[in-house]
Scaffold this motif. Sequence first.
Motif, PDB file in Angstrom:
ATOM      1  N   THR A   1      42.559 -70.685  58.257  1.00  0.00           N
ATOM      2  CA  THR A   1      43.917 -71.028  58.676  1.00  0.00           C
ATOM      3  C   THR A   1      44.247 -72.397  58.101  1.00  0.00           C
ATOM      4  O   THR A   1      43.419 -73.302  58.155  1.00  0.00           O
ATOM      5  N   LEU A   2      45.457 -72.540  57.560  1.00  0.00           N
ATOM      6  CA  LEU A   2      45.927 -73.816  57.025  1.00  0.00           C
ATOM      7  C   LEU A   2      47.121 -74.287  57.839  1.00  0.00           C
ATOM      8  O   LEU A   2      48.089 -73.545  58.013  1.00  0.00           O
ATOM      9  N   LEU A   3      47.034 -75.525  58.336  1.00  0.00           N
ATOM     10  CA  LEU A   3      48.146 -76.163  59.024  1.00  0.00           C
ATOM     11  C   LEU A   3      48.658 -77.301  58.148  1.00  0.00           C
ATOM     12  O   LEU A   3      47.866 -78.052  57.590  1.00  0.00           O
ATOM     13  N   MET A   4      49.972 -77.444  58.052  1.00  0.00           N
ATOM     14  CA  MET A   4      50.582 -78.629  57.454  1.00  0.00           C
ATOM     15  C   MET A   4      51.510 -79.201  58.509  1.00  0.00           C
ATOM     16  O   MET A   4      52.445 -78.526  58.952  1.00  0.00           O
TER      17      MET A   4
ATOM     18  N   ARG B   1      53.156 -89.303  57.371  1.00  0.00           N
ATOM     19  CA  ARG B   1      51.920 -88.638  56.952  1.00  0.00           C
ATOM     20  C   ARG B   1      52.153 -87.135  56.966  1.00  0.00           C
ATOM     21  O   ARG B   1      52.641 -86.596  57.966  1.00  0.00           O
ATOM     22  N   TYR B   2      51.798 -86.477  55.893  1.00  0.00           N
ATOM     23  CA  TYR B   2      51.844 -85.015  55.830  1.00  0.00           C
ATOM     24  C   TYR B   2      50.402 -84.560  55.722  1.00  0.00           C
ATOM     25  O   TYR B   2      49.738 -84.799  54.713  1.00  0.00           O
ATOM     26  N   GLN B   3      49.946 -83.934  56.784  1.00  0.00           N
ATOM     27  CA  GLN B   3      48.532 -83.602  56.922  1.00  0.00           C
ATOM     28  C   GLN B   3      48.297 -82.114  56.715  1.00  0.00           C
ATOM     29  O   GLN B   3      49.017 -81.276  57.266  1.00  0.00           O
TER      30      GLN B   3
ATOM     31  N   TRP C   1      55.385 -82.057  63.871  1.00  0.00           N
ATOM     32  CA  TRP C   1      56.340 -81.166  63.230  1.00  0.00           C
ATOM     33  C   TRP C   1      55.547 -80.211  62.342  1.00  0.00           C
ATOM     34  O   TRP C   1      54.784 -80.640  61.481  1.00  0.00           O
ATOM     35  N   ARG C   2      55.709 -78.916  62.572  1.00  0.00           N
ATOM     36  CA  ARG C   2      54.967 -77.894  61.829  1.00  0.00           C
ATOM     37  C   ARG C   2      55.716 -77.575  60.541  1.00  0.00           C
ATOM     38  O   ARG C   2      56.788 -77.008  60.548  1.00  0.00           O
ATOM     39  N   HIS C   3      55.118 -77.958  59.411  1.00  0.00           N
ATOM     40  CA  HIS C   3      55.741 -77.720  58.109  1.00  0.00           C
ATOM     41  C   HIS C   3      55.296 -76.415  57.467  1.00  0.00           C
ATOM     42  O   HIS C   3      56.025 -75.856  56.643  1.00  0.00           O
ATOM     43  N   TRP C   4      54.112 -75.955  57.824  1.00  0.00           N
ATOM     44  CA  TRP C   4      53.592 -74.747  57.173  1.00  0.00           C
ATOM     45  C   TRP C   4      52.430 -74.248  57.998  1.00  0.00           C
ATOM     46  O   TRP C   4      51.633 -75.054  58.503  1.00  0.00           O
TER      47      TRP C   4
ATOM     48  N   SER D   1      54.521 -69.663  59.573  1.00  0.00           N
ATOM     49  CA  SER D   1      55.654 -70.581  59.443  1.00  0.00           C
ATOM     50  C   SER D   1      55.860 -70.832  57.961  1.00  0.00           C
ATOM     51  O   SER D   1      54.940 -71.311  57.281  1.00  0.00           O
ATOM     52  N   ALA D   2      57.042 -70.488  57.474  1.00  0.00           N
ATOM     53  CA  ALA D   2      57.355 -70.690  56.060  1.00  0.00           C
ATOM     54  C   ALA D   2      57.281 -72.175  55.714  1.00  0.00           C
ATOM     55  O   ALA D   2      57.515 -73.040  56.572  1.00  0.00           O
TER      56      ALA D   2
END
Length: 195
Positions: free
Chosen positions: A83-86, A141-143, A102-105, A126-127
């Motif tokens: 699973t990948l979270l951004m 920060r975008y993690q 904030w869920r980006h992806w 999530s697109a």
Amino acid sequence: MRLFSTLFILCVVPGCHMTTSTCDELLSSEDAQFCKGQLKVIYPHLVVDKCMIVPQMFREKISKDWGPPQIQLPGADEEKKYTLLMVDPDAPSRQKPSRAYWRHWLLVDAKGEALQRGDAGAVELSAYARPTPPRGTGLHRYQFLVFEQPEGQSLSLSPQENSSRGNWDPQAFVETFGLTGPVASLQFLTQNYKD
């Protein structure tokens, strides 16, 4: 939430093109510990393989033009799923992160063999939402965090989670589905390209 919390000493990255910065000597030990596992986030003209600040010349592209990056994890186990979270823990700003995380992806069921090649081959819960920090809010920060999925587990978002990307609790998601890790994590920092 300790898993997702870090402090950062910022470094300036002059002229980073097709490669990441080498500013890791300016990162605190906590910052350096965040980025682990040889994860690569690959945009058309920017490869992020270490914690870095996105150079000014790429900020508009990353916010307006480039779509989802290619994700590569050379050390992924061919037999496992991931699973990948951004996420952005700094929404709407680092000083007042009232909408964090904030869920980006969100990608699930990414096959290990595909991740090794840089092809996530995953189901998108999530697109991809481009990094678009509001003006005047400084660096965000975008993690990117990769977790190993338990065998046979079906992952999904609740109706409440689907209704909003803000104020998402990634730790609760990880615990609910018994994800292991993160096995790899990476982040970049960027700010509004007009700032």
